[in-house]
Design a protein around this motif. Structure first.
Motif, PDB file in Angstrom:
ATOM      1  N   UNK A  51      16.848   4.146  -0.804  1.00 50.50           N
ATOM      2  CA  UNK A  51      16.968   3.226  -1.930  1.00 50.50           C
ATOM      3  C   UNK A  51      15.891   3.534  -2.964  1.00 50.50           C
ATOM      4  N   UNK A  52      14.663   3.759  -2.511  1.00 53.48           N
ATOM      5  CA  UNK A  52      13.574   4.056  -3.443  1.00 53.48           C
ATOM      6  C   UNK A  52      13.814   5.356  -4.209  1.00 53.48           C
ATOM      7  N   UNK A  53      14.179   6.403  -3.505  1.00 56.63           N
ATOM      8  CA  UNK A  53      14.327   7.712  -4.138  1.00 56.63           C
ATOM      9  C   UNK A  53      15.660   7.870  -4.873  1.00 56.63           C
ATOM     10  N   UNK A  60       7.868   8.503  -9.106  1.00 54.78           N
ATOM     11  CA  UNK A  60       6.561   8.150  -9.659  1.00 54.78           C
ATOM     12  C   UNK A  60       6.396   6.640  -9.521  1.00 54.78           C
ATOM     13  N   UNK A  61       5.282   6.237  -8.908  1.00 55.38           N
ATOM     14  CA  UNK A  61       4.944   4.823  -8.767  1.00 55.38           C
ATOM     15  C   UNK A  61       3.744   4.563  -9.659  1.00 55.38           C
ATOM     16  N   UNK A  67      -0.690   6.996 -11.954  1.00 55.84           N
ATOM     17  CA  UNK A  67       0.586   7.475 -11.426  1.00 55.84           C
ATOM     18  C   UNK A  67       0.394   7.987 -10.013  1.00 55.84           C
ATOM     19  N   UNK A  68       1.274   7.560  -9.117  1.00 53.03           N
ATOM     20  CA  UNK A  68       1.297   8.041  -7.740  1.00 53.03           C
ATOM     21  C   UNK A  68       2.670   8.666  -7.512  1.00 53.03           C
ATOM     22  N   UNK A  79       5.374  11.955   1.458  1.00 54.40           N
ATOM     23  CA  UNK A  79       3.978  12.172   1.109  1.00 54.40           C
ATOM     24  C   UNK A  79       3.687  11.412  -0.167  1.00 54.40           C
ATOM     25  N   UNK A  80       2.626  10.616  -0.165  1.00 55.63           N
ATOM     26  CA  UNK A  80       2.206   9.876  -1.344  1.00 55.63           C
ATOM     27  C   UNK A  80       0.914  10.506  -1.848  1.00 55.63           C
ATOM     28  N   UNK A  81       0.926  10.987  -3.089  1.00 54.87           N
ATOM     29  CA  UNK A  81      -0.270  11.604  -3.686  1.00 54.87           C
ATOM     30  C   UNK A  81      -0.535  10.974  -5.038  1.00 54.87           C
ATOM     31  N   UNK A  82      -1.745  11.175  -5.513  1.00 52.98           N
ATOM     32  CA  UNK A  82      -2.147  10.658  -6.821  1.00 52.98           C
ATOM     33  C   UNK A  82      -2.078  11.765  -7.833  1.00 52.98           C
TER      34      UNK A  82
END
Length: 82
Positions: A51-53, A60-61, A67-68, A79-82
């Motif tokens: 759902x998110x993707x 991008x969050x 931005x993450x 994977x969550x990166x900054x």
């Protein structure tokens, strides 16, 4: 969570042993903590990565002006990166 129960025994006038209420109080505390944890879990919103993707491999969050990037790897991991 690990609970250690310590029972204090005392001898009464009729040579019978009485267990103190410590074990019972610890059990009540454990039950209360469990109820609070279950309530917290029940109040957490849940969604799926699909759902998110929405079919994309990256999202991008925006959080606190930053931005993450949430990325789906070729191995199906997130994977969550900054």
């Amino acid at each position: 969570m690990i609970i250690v129960i310590i029972c204090i025994m005392s001898k009464d006038n009729q040579d019978n042993f009485k267990v103190s209420n410590i074990a019972k109080n610890l059990q009540k505390l454990h039950e209360a903590e469990s109820a609070v944890l279950k309530t917290r879990i029940a109040n957490i919103r849940a969604t799926t990565s699909e759902v998110l993707l929405a079919g994309a491999r990256e999202l991008v969050i925006k959080h606190a002006g930053e931005d993450y990037y949430l990325r789906l790897t070729s191995q199906g991991k997130l994977i969550l990166t900054k």
